[in-house]
Write a protein that holds these residues in place. Sequence first.
Motif, PDB file in Angstrom:
ATOM      1  N   UNK A  10       0.973  -1.183   0.110  1.00  0.00           N
ATOM      2  CA  UNK A  10      -0.004   0.077  -0.085  1.00  0.00           C
ATOM      3  C   UNK A  10       0.799   1.229  -0.092  1.00  0.00           C
ATOM      4  N   UNK A  11       0.837   1.959  -0.874  1.00  0.00           N
ATOM      5  CA  UNK A  11       1.667   3.277  -1.101  1.00  0.00           C
ATOM      6  C   UNK A  11       1.045   4.416  -0.536  1.00  0.00           C
ATOM      7  N   UNK A  12       1.777   5.613  -0.779  1.00  0.00           N
ATOM      8  CA  UNK A  12       1.213   6.875  -0.195  1.00  0.00           C
ATOM      9  C   UNK A  12       0.286   7.567  -1.018  1.00  0.00           C
ATOM     10  N   UNK A  13      -0.780   7.936  -0.257  1.00  0.00           N
ATOM     11  CA  UNK A  13      -1.951   8.854  -1.024  1.00  0.00           C
ATOM     12  C   UNK A  13      -1.465  10.116  -1.794  1.00  0.00           C
ATOM     13  N   UNK A  14      -2.085   9.864  -3.206  1.00  0.00           N
ATOM     14  CA  UNK A  14      -1.898  10.816  -4.108  1.00  0.00           C
ATOM     15  C   UNK A  14      -3.140  11.815  -4.265  1.00  0.00           C
ATOM     16  N   UNK A  15      -3.199  13.029  -4.697  1.00  0.00           N
ATOM     17  CA  UNK A  15      -4.146  13.987  -4.995  1.00  0.00           C
ATOM     18  C   UNK A  15      -4.746  13.614  -6.394  1.00  0.00           C
ATOM     19  N   UNK A  16      -6.133  13.410  -6.446  1.00  0.00           N
ATOM     20  CA  UNK A  16      -6.865  13.272  -7.605  1.00  0.00           C
ATOM     21  C   UNK A  16      -7.164  14.928  -7.742  1.00  0.00           C
ATOM     22  N   UNK A  17      -6.796  15.785  -9.075  1.00  0.00           N
ATOM     23  CA  UNK A  17      -7.079  17.195  -9.238  1.00  0.00           C
ATOM     24  C   UNK A  17      -8.467  16.871  -9.911  1.00  0.00           C
ATOM     25  N   UNK A  18      -9.583  17.103  -9.050  1.00  0.00           N
ATOM     26  CA  UNK A  18     -10.841  16.839  -9.703  1.00  0.00           C
ATOM     27  C   UNK A  18     -11.497  18.250  -9.204  1.00  0.00           C
ATOM     28  N   UNK A  19     -11.883  19.006 -10.140  1.00  0.00           N
ATOM     29  CA  UNK A  19     -12.349  20.247 -10.065  1.00  0.00           C
ATOM     30  C   UNK A  19     -13.857  20.460 -10.286  1.00  0.00           C
ATOM     31  N   UNK A  20     -14.795  21.518 -10.214  1.00  0.00           N
ATOM     32  CA  UNK A  20     -15.942  21.507 -10.439  1.00  0.00           C
ATOM     33  C   UNK A  20     -16.401  22.658 -11.380  1.00  0.00           C
ATOM     34  N   UNK A  21     -17.102  22.563 -12.277  1.00  0.00           N
ATOM     35  CA  UNK A  21     -17.429  23.347 -13.615  1.00  0.00           C
ATOM     36  C   UNK A  21     -18.684  24.219 -12.900  1.00  0.00           C
ATOM     37  N   UNK A  22     -19.126  25.118 -13.903  1.00  0.00           N
ATOM     38  CA  UNK A  22     -20.274  26.097 -13.626  1.00  0.00           C
ATOM     39  C   UNK A  22     -21.615  25.387 -13.295  1.00  0.00           C
ATOM     40  N   UNK A  23     -21.718  24.090 -13.690  1.00  0.00           N
ATOM     41  CA  UNK A  23     -22.693  23.481 -13.430  1.00  0.00           C
ATOM     42  C   UNK A  23     -22.731  22.387 -12.329  1.00  0.00           C
ATOM     43  N   UNK A  24     -21.576  22.777 -11.343  1.00  0.00           N
ATOM     44  CA  UNK A  24     -21.074  22.005 -10.318  1.00  0.00           C
ATOM     45  C   UNK A  24     -20.818  20.412 -10.586  1.00  0.00           C
TER      46      UNK A  24
END
Length: 439
Positions: A220-234
């Motif tokens: 089990x490795x180290x946690x990584x960031x998922x770069x998930x953003x939100x648009x104008x329609x959320x």
Amino acid sequence: MLSTSGSRLVRLARELVELGAAGVFAVAGTVEPHVRFGNDVTCYNVGLAGRTHGELGPRFDTFLADPPTDLRAALDRFDPDRQAWVLDTRDLPTGQFAGRRRYGWRRHAWARAEDKTWIHHVWARAGIPAAPSLIVPPEPDALARASRELDHGAGTVWAADTRSGIHGSASGIRWVRDSADAARCAPGFARRCDQVRVMSFVEGWPCTVHGLVMSSGLVALRPLELVVLRDHNHQFVFTGTATYWDCSPDAERLLRATTRQVGEALRDVLDYRGGFTVDGILTGTRFVPTEVNARLGSGLETIEQHRPELHLSLVNRLAQERDDGAIDSGWFQEVALATLATYRGGWVELPLEHPVPPQHRTIELTLDPTDTWRATPPGGTATAVVRTRTSPHGDILGWEPVSDELRGRLIAPLVVSALDFLRRELGLVLPVLTAPRDA
Ligand SMILES: Nc1ncnc2c1ncn2[C@@H]1O[C@H](COP(=O)(O)OP(=O)(O)O)[C@@H](O)[C@H]1O
Ligand SMILES: [Mg+2]
């Protein structure tokens, strides 16, 4: 070797040649103009078109289901005795391709773990807490009832089953905040699936942990960031992954222990072997898992780049075939953890609706001490480089962090502020996106 994209095969081809392969034959769905294989590699370019791997994948699978005579003939010239092993990451119907053994492939039973309407069985077996969810048919009344029950004020998130194929990058996920969202989203689910998972919306940091089920134990490795953003329609916009983030030691312990438990459950329930990821949301001190990717996962670029001698993707195949008995999982985990802690990196990509003018196609940005983006002055040091490239379906903006000063940090808010800077200062027409925040 088979892959949708030639660029994905170059490293593997090099590895195989270095390791003494008698020959390498690459079949690529598309070969990008910059891709160069060495002289030792025979390449067959299928010549498919598509903007994303998601678009190319199904077209490539259709092609592979019935490869044309000229490909079969070329393979027979390359490998007359049919002794070659086929390395691919597709879900083909059998363990053979064109009369040759596939080596290191996802067994059909394992693919089940990719179904978000089934994965609660694994959470239960692993004994890990999961957010309440309901699995319902994609009918407006059932969806509305489930949403009412699970909406704690911020809406619910709907996820499709895998009837129409495995989906990723938030393509089969919708954030439903009110009845108008529900009315807009329900028909899409009715078209594509038989079951929908309705789950409470959870605010927090999207992240992923990579694991590996090996013969000698769990990695089990180290946690990584998922770069998930939100648009104008959320709606969620998956833009990339980054390894700069250091979550708190407690969170890291929790996330890695969860991943280990999930790996054990996958092994027990599905006889699983090889790489996987657990994706979810870190909310305060809690981790809410949302899915498993039953494959190696795409966030380990830094290991492949900086420790090529680990042969990560080949180790994954050895594990899938249970030929990994000679590799100690504890040693492997230690080296992989150290590599991920030392080398940081990430990538972010965003399709654009409006073209970027030629003079702004490469922009160096510097983050100043007040955390504000500026154009990098001549002779200055860039924190990130923004590059726009053209694809057959429109421009794609890439945001590449290039400075170790980002070590420890979450990238998502910085991408949002960089886009705001480019919009405000350079007048670029870019989507308005927002980042997740602390719960
Ligand atoms: N219940 C939820 N609450 C908040 N965000 C969610 C939820 N479920 C999914 N998401 C968002 O959608 C993204 C994609 O979800 P994930 O389960 O990883 O599916 P996939 O990657 O296959 O599309 C997550 O990274 C997260 O940003
Ligand atoms: Mg995911």
